[in-house]
Every structure is written in structure tokens, then in C-alpha cells.
Design an enzyme around this catalytic site. Structure first.
Site, PDB file in Angstrom:
ATOM      1  N   PRO A 273       0.524  -1.026   0.155  1.00 24.65           N
ATOM      2  CG  PRO A 273      -0.961  -1.323   1.911  1.00 24.65           C
ATOM      3  CD  PRO A 273       0.550  -2.362   1.245  1.00 24.65           C
ATOM      4  CD  GLU A 274       2.812   2.469  -4.353  1.00 24.85           C
ATOM      5  OE1 GLU A 274       2.676   3.297  -4.860  1.00 24.85           O
ATOM      6  OE2 GLU A 274       2.923   1.419  -5.167  1.00 24.85           O
TER       7      GLU A 274
END
Length: 275
Positions: free
Chosen positions: A2-3
Site C-alpha cells: 500500500p502506498e
């Protein structure tokens, strides 16, 4: 992993679901995920009675502000938070469980067990955040700042974009998308970028990250938000994961190479190394 857009979406979901909830008791099923001043026993002892006041985000980190303590949490590859009834069976991948006084659990689920929850005293939070050594987020980028960071770096620009001390929040997916939008080759040496290219990277970073946040992030494999919903930015990807598919600008097949030990997608016609 996840960014920024995915972590921000998780934060917003947690804010709607768990703010004001009080912890009744805690179960830790995988000790390595929890980091606390006095170890896991300290975590299990101190969390009961804590109410969640707010959830913030810095780069890819979630900041949980409880009554007396705070968490700095990282989802790593596949971590996620679930708000489910306490009566619901616990699967093999739920490793930290907060049993809440409302009859629900806040469960940290992580197939790979790479995520971390770092508990600190409230008066140590600022110091702990500073120790993360994070650069500005894309929304706060300026051309002057980025040019100053690049001028002495000979590394490929892809690797620099992944460096959280330079820009906080960009990971592999959005680095590919930013460089595609800016028409910059991922292997271009950072210190050889022209001023227009640096400006294009700044503009693309802000536009792409902003759009991805709006649509709930990108779901490639297992990412979901706090409600169990997928993101939608995968519908807008121009480079990442599109190996062999035609470039939207020129029709040339997208290629994939390894840059800074990460798979990197680009158009060999639109993104050329120079200098």
C-alpha cells in the site's frame, strides 16, 4: 505494498468506523508485529481503557492517537485493519486483536506478517515521527526542493522516487505512473534531469497521487479499504502492470525492466534515456 493513496483510504475508513471506540482487552497472536517500550506485555497491559481519538497519516504510516499512547503503524505488503463483531471467527492471518467495549474487534490482519505497530508514549510521538526521516508528500513538493535533492544523486530517478526521505508516500506503482506521465525513463540518472523534466515529475506526482486518493487507491492483488472494498485507480494505470500492452500515447508496447531492484514499466519510445 500500500502506498500513500491506499493508506489514506484506510485512514479515512478507520476514522469513520473506530473513532471514539474504547479497548476492552487485547490479544496478540504474533509478537513480532508489536513494538512497545516494555515489549508485547506492556502493549497488552496498557491498551485496555484506551479510546481512539484520531487517525492521521504521514507518508505510508498511520498514526493512531489513543487516550494516553500513540501508534505509528505500517501496513507493509499486505496489512489491513478490520472492524468486525467479536463473535466472528478469527482467521489464521489476524495477528493483533483489540476487543472493543461495543462488541466489535479492531483486528490487524497480515498474510505475510511484515507490518508493524509501534506504540509510543504521547510525549515521544513527535520524536518518533522525526526519526522516520520522511521527505515531503507529493502535495507539498516544489521544483526547487526536488531539483536540490536530485542534483547530487547519480542513482536512477526511479530509485530516488522510491526513497521515502526524498518524497514520502510514493512506491513502485505510482513511481512508474509518474515517470510515464512525465516522459522520463526510469533509468535516467537523477542528476541529469532537465528543469522541465523535474517540473513534469512534480506535476505528475501531485496529479496522480491526488486522483488515486479520490478513487480509493489501487487494488492489484489483496488491497482493500477498512470496509473491505477495492480501490479503483487500477482502471487508470498507464504503465504499471501493462507489459506488452500498447502505450496510450504512441502505441509502442510497454516494457518491464528491473531498476533499483524493482520491476519498472515504461514506454521505450516516449521515455528515453538522454545525456
Amino acid at each position: 505494498m500500500p502506498e500513500l493513496p491506499e493508506v489514506e483510504t484506510v485512514r479515512r475508513g478507520l476514522e469513520k468506523l473506530v473513532i471514539g471506540k474504547e479497548v476492552k482487552s487485547v490479544t496478540v497472536l504474533w509478537d513480532n508485529i508489536v513494538q512497545a517500550p516494555g515489549g508485547v506485555a506492556d502493549f497488552v497491559h496498557r491498551m485496555p481503557g484506551q479510546s481512539l481519538l484520531s487517525v492521521e497519516r504521514i507518508g505510508k504510516f498511520l498514526i493512531f492517537n489513543w487516550t494516553d499512547v500513540a501508534w505509528i503503524a505500517h501496513l507493509r505488503m499486505e496489512g489491513k485493519y478490520l472492524y468486525v463483531p467479536t463473535t466472528e471467527s478469527v482467521d489464521a492471518y489476524s495477528h493483533v486483536i483489540l476487543h472493543l467495549t461495543d462488541g466489535y474487534d479492531l483486528r490487524y490482519r497480515d498474510v505475510r506478517k511484515f507490518g508493524r505497530i509501534h506504540m509510543v508514549d504521547k510525549n515521544q510521538l513527535e520524536q518518533a515521527i522525526n526519526a522516520l526521516n520522511l521527505g515531503p508528500e507529493p502535495k507539498d513538493l516544489t521544483t526547487v526542493y526536488l531539483k536540490g535533492k536530485l542534483e547530487k544523486r547519480k542513482r536512477p530517478i526511479k530509485g530516488v522516487l522510491l526513497d521515502q526521505s526524498v518524497i514520502a508516500g510514493i512506491g513502485n506503482i505510482y513511481a512508474d505512473e509518474v515517470l510515464y506521465a512525465a516522459k522520463v525513463h526510469p533509468e535516467q540518472a537523477a542528476n541529469t534531469l532537465t528543469d522541465p523534466e523535474i517540473q513534469a515529475i512534480v506535476d505528475a506526482s501531485q496529479a496522480i497521487i491526488g486522483h488515486a486518493v479520490e478513487v480509493g487507491g489501487t487494488t492489484i492483488r489483496s488491497y482493500t479499504n477498512a470496509f473491505g472494498e477495492n480501490g479503483h485507480y487500477q482502471q487508470y494505470l498507464q504503465a504499471y502492470g501493462r507489459t506488452g500492452k500498447p502505450c496510450a500515447r504512441c502505441g509502442t508496447p510497454i516494457e518491464k525492466i528491473s531498476v533499483s531492484q524493482r520491476g519498472s514499466h515504461f514506454c521505450p519510445n516516449c521515455q528515453k534515456v538522454h545525456g
